[in-house]
Design a protein around this motif. Structure first.
Motif, PDB file in Angstrom:
ATOM      1  N   HIS A  58       0.846  -1.195   0.000  1.00  0.00           N
ATOM      2  CA  HIS A  58       0.000   0.000   0.000  1.00  0.00           C
ATOM      3  C   HIS A  58       0.874   1.234   0.000  1.00  0.00           C
ATOM      4  O   HIS A  58       2.047   1.195   0.352  1.00  0.00           O
TER       5      HIS A  58
ATOM      6  N   ILE B  48       1.786   5.217   0.948  1.00  0.00           N
ATOM      7  CA  ILE B  48       1.671   6.123   2.082  1.00  0.00           C
ATOM      8  C   ILE B  48       1.906   7.536   1.589  1.00  0.00           C
ATOM      9  O   ILE B  48       2.897   7.824   0.917  1.00  0.00           O
TER      10      ILE B  48
ATOM     11  N   VAL C 143       4.935   0.263   0.880  1.00  0.00           N
ATOM     12  CA  VAL C 143       5.321  -0.677   1.923  1.00  0.00           C
ATOM     13  C   VAL C 143       4.442  -1.914   1.793  1.00  0.00           C
ATOM     14  O   VAL C 143       3.316  -1.837   1.297  1.00  0.00           O
TER      15      VAL C 143
ATOM     16  N   HIS D 269      -4.583   2.087   9.336  1.00  0.00           N
ATOM     17  CA  HIS D 269      -3.793   2.307  10.545  1.00  0.00           C
ATOM     18  C   HIS D 269      -3.013   3.602  10.387  1.00  0.00           C
ATOM     19  O   HIS D 269      -3.018   4.224   9.324  1.00  0.00           O
TER      20      HIS D 269
ATOM     21  N   HIS E 107       0.259   6.040  10.139  1.00  0.00           N
ATOM     22  CA  HIS E 107       1.630   6.032   9.648  1.00  0.00           C
ATOM     23  C   HIS E 107       2.437   7.092  10.366  1.00  0.00           C
ATOM     24  O   HIS E 107       1.900   8.109  10.775  1.00  0.00           O
TER      25      HIS E 107
ATOM     26  N   CYS F 220       4.634   2.042   9.154  1.00  0.00           N
ATOM     27  CA  CYS F 220       3.287   1.777   9.625  1.00  0.00           C
ATOM     28  C   CYS F 220       3.297   1.605  11.136  1.00  0.00           C
ATOM     29  O   CYS F 220       4.239   1.046  11.691  1.00  0.00           O
TER      30      CYS F 220
HETATM   31 MN   LIG Z   1       0.606   1.237   6.505  1.00  0.00          MN
END
Ligand SMILES: [Mn+2]
Ligand SMILES: [Mn+2]
Ligand SMILES: [Zn+2]
Ligand SMILES: [Zn+2]
Lengths: 129, 129
Positions: free
Chosen positions: B64, B66, B76, B84, B86, B97
DNA sequence: GTATATTTGCAACACAGTCGCAAATATTAT
DNA sequence: ATAATATTTGCGACTGTGTTGCAAATATAC
């Protein structure tokens, strides 16, 4: 005019571009990109001037920038001093502040310290729901 | 190799670029930009290929992206399925993360619904504190 | 009003990211 | 293994965002 007194209060010289851009931001409750500002301005104003003006406003604390997950930075008048959540509506595209939700309180793992946050929630806004 | 089975599992053809980029990501616990990936790769790989590969990984759910407040997107391996927080360290520059903190729970104002979130906390990480 | 400091417009630039297309490589079928 | 087909790659061109140097314009201070 409110714009004039804001510029004076921040000791910024009173130019036409600054006045017009500031008034535009004051009259909006959604964040605007450079392009959107340019399109809504009644006066002609160069791209570089708009960027410089926005950066000046951010440095002075008049405005703040909002990171867009897909697209350019957007700017909005700074009302709440604390870090708060920003919301982007997938339907109407508007990005706005949600000053109700303060995010000081996020508990980081041991040894991590926070100085600033950028929170963007994406979804559907009140009007579009 | 883990990379091979991941590619197979997602029905992605097994090219050198994909294997190398995936292995690189698997061995890192911090997010990498296209440029950082290019610099760390042992094989030569075109910019466009790296971007295409990363987009493929994201679409497949392998990785995914960021959002960086100042700089390019970073990628990452996706470990946690939920949204969640970062974290970006101002000292070492690393972005990682923090899967401990789930952000489903943020209470939006009436009429707003959430589909996705991007939360970036900026500060100092454990190593640099 | 004149002098000085600041801001503006313009052009050039840097950088992130995408896309079309032909060549290279991977997959599938024989 | 070879050939046919499908996918991916490298290259180049391109778009969009944002910044910067510099000379002209304008705002502020005297
Ligand atoms: Mn993440
Ligand atoms: Mn805000
Ligand atoms: Zn909406
Ligand atoms: Zn650090």
């Amino acid at each position: 005019m409110k714009a004039i007194s804001i510029l004076e209060h921040h000791q910024l010289s009173r130019t036409e571009s600054r006045m017009e851009i500031l008034e535009l931001l004051l009259n909006k409750n959604v964040a605007l990109s450079e392009k959107e500002i340019k399109d809504e301005l009644s006066i002609k104003c160069d791209r570089a001037t708009i960027y410089r003006t926005l950066n000046t406003f951010v440095k002075s604390g008049i405005a703040h920038s909002i990171i867009n997950n897909d697209g350019p930075l957007k700017y909005v008048i700074k009302k709440a001093p604390e870090d708060h959540v920003h919301f982007k509506c997938q339907v109407c595209g508007h990005i706005m502040c949600l000053p109700q939700i303060i995010i000081d309180k996020i508990e980081l793992p041991d040894g991590f310290t926070r100085t600033e946050s950028n929170f963007l929630v994406i979804g559907t806004c009140k009007n579009c729901n």
